[in-house]
Motif scaffolding. Structure first.
Motif, PDB file in Angstrom:
ATOM      1  N   PHE A   4       0.747  -1.296   0.092  1.00  0.00           N
ATOM      2  CA  PHE A   4      -0.040   0.142  -0.255  1.00  0.00           C
ATOM      3  C   PHE A   4       0.847   1.340   0.053  1.00  0.00           C
ATOM      4  O   PHE A   4       0.418   2.210  -0.663  1.00  0.00           O
ATOM      5  CB  PHE A   4      -1.018  -0.110   1.278  1.00  0.00           C
ATOM      6  N   ALA A   5       2.018   1.139   0.737  1.00  0.00           N
ATOM      7  CA  ALA A   5       2.966   2.395   0.751  1.00  0.00           C
ATOM      8  C   ALA A   5       3.529   2.623  -0.714  1.00  0.00           C
ATOM      9  O   ALA A   5       3.727   3.924  -1.114  1.00  0.00           O
ATOM     10  CB  ALA A   5       3.997   2.003   1.814  1.00  0.00           C
ATOM     11  N   ASP A   6       3.862   1.601  -1.238  1.00  0.00           N
ATOM     12  CA  ASP A   6       4.438   1.516  -2.625  1.00  0.00           C
ATOM     13  C   ASP A   6       3.551   2.153  -3.559  1.00  0.00           C
ATOM     14  O   ASP A   6       3.818   3.033  -4.294  1.00  0.00           O
ATOM     15  CB  ASP A   6       4.906   0.294  -3.009  1.00  0.00           C
ATOM     16  N   LEU A   7       2.142   2.001  -3.371  1.00  0.00           N
ATOM     17  CA  LEU A   7       1.054   2.363  -4.299  1.00  0.00           C
ATOM     18  C   LEU A   7       1.116   3.925  -4.153  1.00  0.00           C
ATOM     19  O   LEU A   7       1.096   4.391  -5.236  1.00  0.00           O
ATOM     20  CB  LEU A   7      -0.422   1.528  -4.106  1.00  0.00           C
ATOM     21  N   VAL A   8       0.784   4.320  -2.999  1.00  0.00           N
ATOM     22  CA  VAL A   8       0.947   5.748  -2.570  1.00  0.00           C
ATOM     23  C   VAL A   8       1.962   6.458  -3.121  1.00  0.00           C
ATOM     24  O   VAL A   8       2.072   7.637  -3.792  1.00  0.00           O
ATOM     25  CB  VAL A   8       0.674   6.016  -1.224  1.00  0.00           C
ATOM     26  N   ALA A   9       3.160   5.920  -2.934  1.00  0.00           N
ATOM     27  CA  ALA A   9       4.670   6.613  -3.384  1.00  0.00           C
ATOM     28  C   ALA A   9       4.703   6.624  -4.996  1.00  0.00           C
ATOM     29  O   ALA A   9       4.866   7.580  -5.613  1.00  0.00           O
ATOM     30  CB  ALA A   9       5.509   5.555  -2.921  1.00  0.00           C
ATOM     31  N   ASN A  10       4.160   5.516  -5.475  1.00  0.00           N
ATOM     32  CA  ASN A  10       4.031   5.491  -7.044  1.00  0.00           C
ATOM     33  C   ASN A  10       3.236   6.557  -7.592  1.00  0.00           C
ATOM     34  O   ASN A  10       3.528   7.162  -8.404  1.00  0.00           O
ATOM     35  CB  ASN A  10       3.673   4.222  -7.542  1.00  0.00           C
ATOM     36  N   LEU A  11       2.113   6.741  -6.955  1.00  0.00           N
ATOM     37  CA  LEU A  11       0.975   7.648  -7.395  1.00  0.00           C
ATOM     38  C   LEU A  11       1.431   9.242  -7.282  1.00  0.00           C
ATOM     39  O   LEU A  11       1.370  10.069  -8.247  1.00  0.00           O
ATOM     40  CB  LEU A  11      -0.167   7.642  -6.430  1.00  0.00           C
ATOM     41  N   ALA A  12       2.178   9.469  -5.886  1.00  0.00           N
ATOM     42  CA  ALA A  12       2.954  10.610  -5.937  1.00  0.00           C
ATOM     43  C   ALA A  12       4.084  11.043  -6.965  1.00  0.00           C
ATOM     44  O   ALA A  12       4.232  11.958  -7.173  1.00  0.00           O
ATOM     45  CB  ALA A  12       3.388  10.742  -4.526  1.00  0.00           C
ATOM     46  N   ASP A  13       4.929   9.898  -7.293  1.00  0.00           N
ATOM     47  CA  ASP A  13       5.737  10.258  -8.163  1.00  0.00           C
ATOM     48  C   ASP A  13       5.110  10.590  -9.562  1.00  0.00           C
ATOM     49  O   ASP A  13       5.738  11.484 -10.250  1.00  0.00           O
ATOM     50  CB  ASP A  13       6.655   8.854  -8.403  1.00  0.00           C
ATOM     51  N   LEU A  14       4.116   9.799  -9.855  1.00  0.00           N
ATOM     52  CA  LEU A  14       3.435   9.982 -11.066  1.00  0.00           C
ATOM     53  C   LEU A  14       2.986  11.396 -11.093  1.00  0.00           C
ATOM     54  O   LEU A  14       2.861  12.310 -12.153  1.00  0.00           O
ATOM     55  CB  LEU A  14       2.235   9.174 -11.315  1.00  0.00           C
ATOM     56  N   LEU A  15       2.537  12.161  -9.879  1.00  0.00           N
ATOM     57  CA  LEU A  15       1.842  13.604  -9.838  1.00  0.00           C
ATOM     58  C   LEU A  15       2.910  14.550  -9.790  1.00  0.00           C
ATOM     59  O   LEU A  15       2.455  15.691  -9.522  1.00  0.00           O
ATOM     60  CB  LEU A  15       0.683  13.287  -8.812  1.00  0.00           C
ATOM     61  N   GLN A  16       4.030  14.221  -9.381  1.00  0.00           N
ATOM     62  CA  GLN A  16       5.069  14.871  -8.842  1.00  0.00           C
ATOM     63  C   GLN A  16       5.248  16.232  -9.754  1.00  0.00           C
ATOM     64  O   GLN A  16       5.437  17.273  -9.365  1.00  0.00           O
ATOM     65  CB  GLN A  16       6.575  14.321  -8.686  1.00  0.00           C
ATOM     66  N   PRO A  17       5.267  15.892 -11.356  1.00  0.00           N
ATOM     67  CA  PRO A  17       5.345  16.982 -12.140  1.00  0.00           C
ATOM     68  C   PRO A  17       4.269  18.008 -12.172  1.00  0.00           C
ATOM     69  O   PRO A  17       4.567  19.390 -12.314  1.00  0.00           O
ATOM     70  CB  PRO A  17       5.479  16.500 -13.490  1.00  0.00           C
ATOM     71  N   LEU A  18       3.076  17.618 -11.657  1.00  0.00           N
ATOM     72  CA  LEU A  18       2.025  18.715 -11.608  1.00  0.00           C
ATOM     73  C   LEU A  18       1.753  19.223 -10.193  1.00  0.00           C
ATOM     74  O   LEU A  18       1.506  20.468 -10.266  1.00  0.00           O
ATOM     75  CB  LEU A  18       0.682  18.106 -11.974  1.00  0.00           C
ATOM     76  N   PHE A  19       2.228  18.540  -9.334  1.00  0.00           N
ATOM     77  CA  PHE A  19       2.034  19.160  -7.917  1.00  0.00           C
ATOM     78  C   PHE A  19       3.055  19.390  -7.002  1.00  0.00           C
ATOM     79  O   PHE A  19       2.934  19.935  -5.994  1.00  0.00           O
ATOM     80  CB  PHE A  19       0.864  17.949  -6.928  1.00  0.00           C
ATOM     81  N   GLY A  20       4.299  18.947  -7.625  1.00  0.00           N
ATOM     82  CA  GLY A  20       5.426  19.373  -6.675  1.00  0.00           C
ATOM     83  C   GLY A  20       5.529  18.657  -5.222  1.00  0.00           C
ATOM     84  O   GLY A  20       5.063  17.518  -5.102  1.00  0.00           O
ATOM     85  N   ALA A  21       5.808  19.406  -4.338  1.00  0.00           N
ATOM     86  CA  ALA A  21       5.900  19.082  -3.051  1.00  0.00           C
ATOM     87  C   ALA A  21       4.552  18.463  -2.353  1.00  0.00           C
ATOM     88  O   ALA A  21       4.665  17.763  -1.353  1.00  0.00           O
ATOM     89  CB  ALA A  21       6.315  20.128  -2.022  1.00  0.00           C
ATOM     90  N   GLY A  22       3.354  18.970  -3.143  1.00  0.00           N
ATOM     91  CA  GLY A  22       2.278  18.219  -2.597  1.00  0.00           C
ATOM     92  C   GLY A  22       1.816  17.263  -3.329  1.00  0.00           C
ATOM     93  O   GLY A  22       0.430  16.969  -3.159  1.00  0.00           O
ATOM     94  N   ALA A  23       2.490  16.392  -4.018  1.00  0.00           N
ATOM     95  CA  ALA A  23       2.150  15.421  -4.939  1.00  0.00           C
ATOM     96  C   ALA A  23       1.753  14.261  -3.718  1.00  0.00           C
ATOM     97  O   ALA A  23       0.732  13.438  -4.518  1.00  0.00           O
ATOM     98  CB  ALA A  23       3.565  14.868  -5.540  1.00  0.00           C
ATOM     99  N   ALA A  24       2.231  14.005  -2.650  1.00  0.00           N
ATOM    100  CA  ALA A  24       1.789  12.920  -1.717  1.00  0.00           C
ATOM    101  C   ALA A  24       0.332  13.124  -1.503  1.00  0.00           C
ATOM    102  O   ALA A  24      -0.675  12.398  -1.455  1.00  0.00           O
ATOM    103  CB  ALA A  24       2.574  12.546  -0.724  1.00  0.00           C
ATOM    104  N   ALA A  25      -0.056  14.373  -1.154  1.00  0.00           N
ATOM    105  CA  ALA A  25      -1.400  14.827  -0.740  1.00  0.00           C
ATOM    106  C   ALA A  25      -2.353  14.631  -1.972  1.00  0.00           C
ATOM    107  O   ALA A  25      -3.311  14.255  -2.029  1.00  0.00           O
ATOM    108  CB  ALA A  25      -1.393  16.357  -0.333  1.00  0.00           C
TER     109      ALA A  25
END
Length: 237
Positions: A4-25
């Protein structure tokens, strides 16, 4: 938990270009939306079930009058009626029950300092100035209500209050359309009136949840509550 942690981390990496530091949120909001989308068929079934139960109400009232002096027989007759019409009294609870595991996974994920024997890197992520693993009490102790983290919670509380007010109006409207009916002997079912009066205020309990759980879990609750309010407005219109 690590999966589950890897899933959230992968989603955050995917959204990093759009949301920067708030990608995990943003990943948590997206994950919540995906969970609710998967549960939408259950919500539609619950809406159909509620409409079917409302349609059965005149027949239930007749059973109440018929078995006014025999509560056990009344209960059996009502259950038989629901079975005959293929209506489940508990169908409306399924969407809420099915998403509890996802909420608790997020709660534990952002409450644990280690995952799989290694440091939990997700705790370093933030929503603006507020850490996703922090709570409102932590924000108050670090700059107060007007500090960076405190202002994040001020905005979150304001948004939750607006959604709760919208949910309050929806519940008031639905209970007004389905008034509390008396039992067979003309007396109101004991306790039902009090429950009906309290139900519209249940939306505001989300404020308490947001105040005491980690911010990541609070984002799940806020997103899910907002989805529920919009979904109810559409399905029960």
């Amino acid at each position: 938990m690590s999966v589950f942690a890897d899933l959230v981390a992968n989603l955050a990496d995917l959204l990093q270009p759009l949301f920067g530091a708030g990608a995990a949120a943003a990943a948590i909001v997206l994950f919540t939306a995906l969970v609710r989308l998967l549960l939408h068929p259950l919500s539609r079934a619950a809406a159909r079930g509620q409409k079917a139960r409302a349609a059965l109400q005149p027949r239930i009232d007749e059973l109440r009058r018929k078995h006014a002096r025999n509560p056990e027989k009344l209960q059996r007759a009502v259950l038989e009626l629901h079975t005959e019409e293929k209506v489940s009294p508990l169908s409306g609870c399924l969407p809420s029950l099915c998403q509890l595991p996802a909420f608790f996974l997020l709660y534990h994920l952002f409450s644990s300092s280690e995952i799989g024997g290694r440091a939990n890197e997700l705790l370093s992520h933030r929503l603006f100035a507020a850490p996703l693993g922090g709570r409102w009490a932590d924000a108050l102790g670090d700059g107060g209500m007007l500090g960076g983290a405190g202002l994040v919670y001020v905005g979150l509380f304001a948004f939750v209050a607006a959604v709760a007010a919208f949910g309050y109006r929806l519940t008031k409207r639905s209970t007004a359309a389905r008034p509390v009916l008396p039992s067979g002997d003309g007396e109101q079912v004991p306790g039902l009136g009090a429950v009906t009066k309290v139900m519209p205020f249940m939306s505001f309990f989300t404020l308490v949840t947001v105040a005491v759980v980690p911010l990541a879990a609070a984002l799940y609750v806020v997103t899910s509550t907002t989805w529920s309010a919009v979904e109810r407005a559409v399905l029960y219109r």
